[in-house]
Design a protein around this motif. Structure first.
Motif, mmCIF file in Angstrom:
data_model
loop_
_atom_site.group_PDB
_atom_site.id
_atom_site.type_symbol
_atom_site.label_atom_id
_atom_site.label_comp_id
_atom_site.label_asym_id
_atom_site.label_seq_id
_atom_site.Cartn_x
_atom_site.Cartn_y
_atom_site.Cartn_z
ATOM 1 N N SER A 167 0.869 -9.028 -3.415
ATOM 2 C CA SER A 167 -0.225 -8.155 -2.999
ATOM 3 C C SER A 167 -1.128 -8.900 -2.032
ATOM 4 C CB SER A 167 -1.036 -7.688 -4.210
ATOM 5 O OG SER A 167 -1.620 -8.792 -4.877
ATOM 6 N N LEU A 168 -1.865 -8.139 -1.253
ATOM 7 C CA LEU A 168 -2.820 -8.714 -0.293
ATOM 8 C C LEU A 168 -4.053 -7.851 -0.247
ATOM 9 C CD1 LEU A 168 -3.562 -10.699 2.020
ATOM 10 C CD2 LEU A 168 -2.512 -9.059 3.595
ATOM 11 N N GLY A 169 -5.211 -8.487 -0.406
ATOM 12 C CA GLY A 169 -6.478 -7.801 -0.256
ATOM 13 C C GLY A 169 -6.966 -7.856 1.176
ATOM 14 N N ALA A 193 -16.388 -3.726 -4.110
ATOM 15 C CA ALA A 193 -16.219 -3.575 -2.664
ATOM 16 C C ALA A 193 -15.243 -2.454 -2.294
ATOM 17 C CB ALA A 193 -15.739 -4.891 -2.059
ATOM 18 N N LYS A 194 -14.328 -2.081 -3.202
ATOM 19 C CA LYS A 194 -13.339 -1.018 -2.942
ATOM 20 C C LYS A 194 -12.607 -1.258 -1.622
ATOM 21 C CE LYS A 194 -14.655 1.082 -6.673
ATOM 22 N NZ LYS A 194 -13.832 0.962 -7.911
ATOM 23 N N VAL A 195 -12.148 -2.496 -1.458
ATOM 24 C CA VAL A 195 -11.459 -2.900 -0.237
ATOM 25 C C VAL A 195 -9.980 -2.524 -0.326
ATOM 26 C CG1 VAL A 195 -10.842 -4.892 1.202
ATOM 27 C CG2 VAL A 195 -13.072 -4.792 0.080
ATOM 28 N N GLN A 196 -9.385 -2.182 0.802
ATOM 29 C CA GLN A 196 -7.961 -1.853 0.832
ATOM 30 C C GLN A 196 -7.122 -3.041 0.350
ATOM 31 O OE1 GLN A 196 -5.513 -1.922 4.495
ATOM 32 N NE2 GLN A 196 -5.268 0.280 4.150
ATOM 33 N N HIS A 197 -6.176 -2.745 -0.539
ATOM 34 C CA HIS A 197 -5.188 -3.723 -0.978
ATOM 35 C C HIS A 197 -3.792 -3.148 -0.748
ATOM 36 C CE1 HIS A 197 -8.528 -5.837 -2.842
ATOM 37 N NE2 HIS A 197 -7.701 -6.786 -3.244
ATOM 38 N N ILE A 198 -2.844 -4.045 -0.511
ATOM 39 C CA ILE A 198 -1.487 -3.658 -0.153
ATOM 40 C C ILE A 198 -0.494 -4.317 -1.094
ATOM 41 C CG2 ILE A 198 0.298 -3.839 1.647
ATOM 42 C CD1 ILE A 198 -1.988 -3.835 3.707
ATOM 43 N N LEU A 199 0.481 -3.549 -1.578
ATOM 44 C CA LEU A 199 1.650 -4.101 -2.257
ATOM 45 C C LEU A 199 2.778 -4.185 -1.244
ATOM 46 C CD1 LEU A 199 1.674 -2.059 -5.601
ATOM 47 C CD2 LEU A 199 0.633 -4.299 -5.174
ATOM 48 N N PHE A 200 3.509 -5.292 -1.260
ATOM 49 C CA PHE A 200 4.580 -5.480 -0.280
ATOM 50 C C PHE A 200 5.787 -6.148 -0.938
ATOM 51 C CE2 PHE A 200 2.004 -9.310 -0.188
ATOM 52 C CZ PHE A 200 2.948 -10.328 -0.228
ATOM 53 N N THR A 201 6.931 -6.013 -0.294
ATOM 54 C CA THR A 201 8.141 -6.713 -0.709
ATOM 55 C C THR A 201 8.653 -7.546 0.455
ATOM 56 O OG1 THR A 201 9.582 -4.880 -0.071
ATOM 57 C CG2 THR A 201 8.781 -4.918 -2.363
ATOM 58 N N ARG A 209 9.755 -7.996 5.641
ATOM 59 C CA ARG A 209 8.625 -7.589 4.808
ATOM 60 C C ARG A 209 8.399 -6.095 4.937
ATOM 61 N NH1 ARG A 209 3.778 -9.403 7.314
ATOM 62 N NH2 ARG A 209 3.064 -7.262 7.647
ATOM 63 N N GLU A 210 8.162 -5.443 3.803
ATOM 64 C CA GLU A 210 7.880 -4.011 3.812
ATOM 65 C C GLU A 210 6.644 -3.746 2.974
ATOM 66 O OE1 GLU A 210 9.768 0.329 2.493
ATOM 67 O OE2 GLU A 210 10.972 -1.502 2.305
ATOM 68 N N GLU A 211 5.702 -3.002 3.527
ATOM 69 C CA GLU A 211 4.512 -2.599 2.789
ATOM 70 C C GLU A 211 4.821 -1.292 2.069
ATOM 71 O OE1 GLU A 211 1.215 -2.620 5.522
ATOM 72 O OE2 GLU A 211 1.820 -4.584 6.330
ATOM 73 N N ILE A 212 4.741 -1.306 0.724
ATOM 74 C CA ILE A 212 5.210 -0.166 -0.050
ATOM 75 C C ILE A 212 4.088 0.699 -0.621
ATOM 76 C CG2 ILE A 212 7.369 -1.321 -0.647
ATOM 77 C CD1 ILE A 212 6.134 -1.817 -3.453
ATOM 78 N N TYR A 213 2.869 0.172 -0.671
ATOM 79 C CA TYR A 213 1.783 0.958 -1.268
ATOM 80 C C TYR A 213 0.465 0.340 -0.863
ATOM 81 C CZ TYR A 213 -1.035 3.344 -4.835
ATOM 82 O OH TYR A 213 -1.974 4.101 -5.484
ATOM 83 N N GLN A 214 -0.546 1.180 -0.675
ATOM 84 C CA GLN A 214 -1.889 0.682 -0.416
ATOM 85 C C GLN A 214 -2.913 1.606 -1.049
ATOM 86 O OE1 GLN A 214 -1.945 0.491 3.879
ATOM 87 N NE2 GLN A 214 -2.878 2.510 4.044
ATOM 88 N N TRP A 247 -0.019 0.157 -14.203
ATOM 89 C CA TRP A 247 0.754 1.131 -13.447
ATOM 90 C C TRP A 247 2.138 0.558 -13.142
ATOM 91 C CZ3 TRP A 247 -1.598 5.744 -11.448
ATOM 92 C CH2 TRP A 247 -2.974 5.835 -11.686
ATOM 93 N N HIS A 248 3.072 1.452 -12.795
ATOM 94 C CA HIS A 248 4.280 0.980 -12.145
ATOM 95 C C HIS A 248 4.625 1.881 -10.975
ATOM 96 C CE1 HIS A 248 6.965 3.966 -13.908
ATOM 97 N NE2 HIS A 248 6.788 3.525 -15.148
ATOM 98 N N ILE A 249 5.462 1.325 -10.072
ATOM 99 C CA ILE A 249 5.839 2.024 -8.848
ATOM 100 C C ILE A 249 7.323 1.842 -8.609
ATOM 101 C CG2 ILE A 249 5.201 0.007 -7.444
ATOM 102 C CD1 ILE A 249 4.432 1.945 -5.195
ATOM 103 N N SER A 250 7.972 2.884 -8.131
ATOM 104 C CA SER A 250 9.367 2.799 -7.726
ATOM 105 C C SER A 250 9.447 2.233 -6.312
ATOM 106 C CB SER A 250 10.022 4.182 -7.771
ATOM 107 O OG SER A 250 11.250 4.182 -7.077
ATOM 108 N N ILE A 251 10.257 1.199 -6.123
ATOM 109 C CA ILE A 251 10.427 0.615 -4.800
ATOM 110 C C ILE A 251 11.086 1.623 -3.856
ATOM 111 C CG2 ILE A 251 11.529 -1.241 -3.490
ATOM 112 C CD1 ILE A 251 9.213 -2.125 -5.269
#
Length: 407
Positions: A167-169, A193-201, A209-214, A247-251
């Motif tokens: 993840s990346l904030g 702060a409610k800053v955007q965060h990204i999940l990536f693979t 690299r693929e960004e899968i959720y934000q 939570w969980h997420i499907s890739i």
């Protein structure tokens, strides 16, 4: 490559995976710095304790939900962190002989701590670069370099070894971390702060690299299922009483699902981890905070949760489950933790008994400073609980035998 030997090996009697050790002295754990021998009987519990790492600097085991173990011809190895004046590196610890062998080069800091138990590849990150070193051949390959505008970090590997995730904030969150490095200072600030965060693979073969959720909230504690390569667990970080955390997420589809809905005013849930079969997500549940304590399990496929109640002194910062899923362990906590337990500084074994745990104290942690979280793991054979502690001074890795020592 130079090999380091743990001090005062005791031959066959010292083997973690071998026969029960011969009689040891009964001592107060941490009552001497260092302890007079690497093996002793905890006088408060009657269980055998042994230091697995040599006193050659700081040696640390992995975070509680990250598998550190590899099966080799002679038994089992455990990947550990080593720190000394040269920096930090990953090392291999043979659980049978306590032989310690360097795995990675020295770096200023190593993170990631991801083991592919099938291929024996160990993934880690040094600065912006992600590497994989094979534990058998010691050959290292570069997997990915994070660009300056995407300073991410890896934290997990999927079940078939094809994808890393992390993840990346956003920049504001990163600035808060730099300005307020103490958790007590940054924790609420990043959440507020409610800053955007990204999940990536990251593909382990191609480096793509693929960004899968934000989402405009703090995302973290990212863990792949140990059995389903498509399933990634993540958390809404922040004050546990304000977030529906797990939570969980499907890739493949990017569909998300909440795993536990809070129902009690002041309820908290967190420090989640997968069961070895990938069917359950276990987590610390308090209804409400600091009052009633459970270890709860949410079925990944849906359905009623399983809950085991604990007493206040038995609450632990982290829990873990045995390879055969019949036992649990906890690392306790000092009075400053959320449970405010007056007598909680122990490594615990938990046996399910109906809807409660029957607790057994394995090691006294009275001389351990809990700013270092012990992070318990069961040994691959399920006969020992492995943890990290600083009761001899610097951080080291220890094991306590579940069976009581002979009197």
């Amino acid at each position: 490559m130079k090999t380091y030997l743990a001090a005062a090996l005791l031959g066959a009697a010292a083997l973690l995976a071998g026969p029960r050790a011969q009689a040891q002295a009964r001592l107060e754990t941490g009552g001497q710095k260092p302890m007079p021998a690497p093996d002793w009987i905890d006088q408060a519990t009657g269980h055998q304790v042994r230091r697995l790492t040599p006193l050659d600097g700081g040696n640390a085991s992995f975070y509680f939900h990250n598998n550190p173990f590899l099966k080799i011809a002679s038994g089992d190895e455990m990947v550990i962190y080593h720190t000394d004046e040269q920096g930090q590196q990953l090392r291999l610890l043979n659980l049978a002989t306590r032989r310690v062998t360097p795995l990675s080069e020295y770096y200023k800091k190593v993170s990631g701590e991801i083991v592919d138990a099938r291929r024996h590849d160990v993934y880690y990150q040094a600065g912006s670069v992600v590497y994989a070193t094979n534990a058998d051949t010691h050959k290292t390959r570069k997997i990915y370099t994070f660009p300056a505008d995407f300073p991410g970090s890896i934290s997990t590997l999927n079940a078939d070894g094809t994808l890393l995730a992390g993840s990346l904030g956003g920049a504001e969150a990163r600035d808060i971390l730099k300005k307020y490095p103490a958790k007590s200072d940054f924790f609420n600030r990043i959440y507020d702060a409610k800053v955007q965060h990204i999940l990536f693979t990251i593909n382990t073969k191609t480096g793509k690299r693929e960004e899968i959720y934000q989402e405009n909230t703090w995302l973290g504690h990212v863990q792949f299922s140990p059995t389903d390569p498509d399933l990634l667990m993540y958390c809404h970080e922040g004050p546990w009483g304000k977030v529906d955390r797990i939570w969980h997420i499907s890739i493949k589809t990017h569909a998300t699902k909440l795993m536990h809905q809070r129902t009690v005013d002041g309820e908290i849930a967190g420090h989640e981890f997968f069961s070895p079969d990938g069917q359950t997500i276990w987590f610390d549940l308090q209804q409400p905070r600091s009052v009633t304590f459970y270890l709860a399990g949410a079925p990944v496929a849906g359905g009623p949760e399983k809950r085991y109640q604990l007493q206040r002194n038995e609450w632990s910062i982290h829990y873990n489950i045995s390879p055969d899923q019949t036992l649990f362990a906890g690392d306790g906590g000092d009075p400053g933790q959320v449970a405010k337990a007056p007598d909680g500084e122990w490594i615990y074994l938990f046996r399910p008994a109906g809807d409660q745990f029957r607790a057994e104290r394995l090691v006294s942690m009275a001389h351990h400073g809990y700013k270092l979280e012990p992070n318990v793991h069961f040994s691959p054979d399920g006969k020992w609980v492995i943890f990290r502690a600083n009761f001899e001074g610097k951080e080291q890795v220890y094991a306590v035998e579940i069976a009581k020592a002979a009197s």
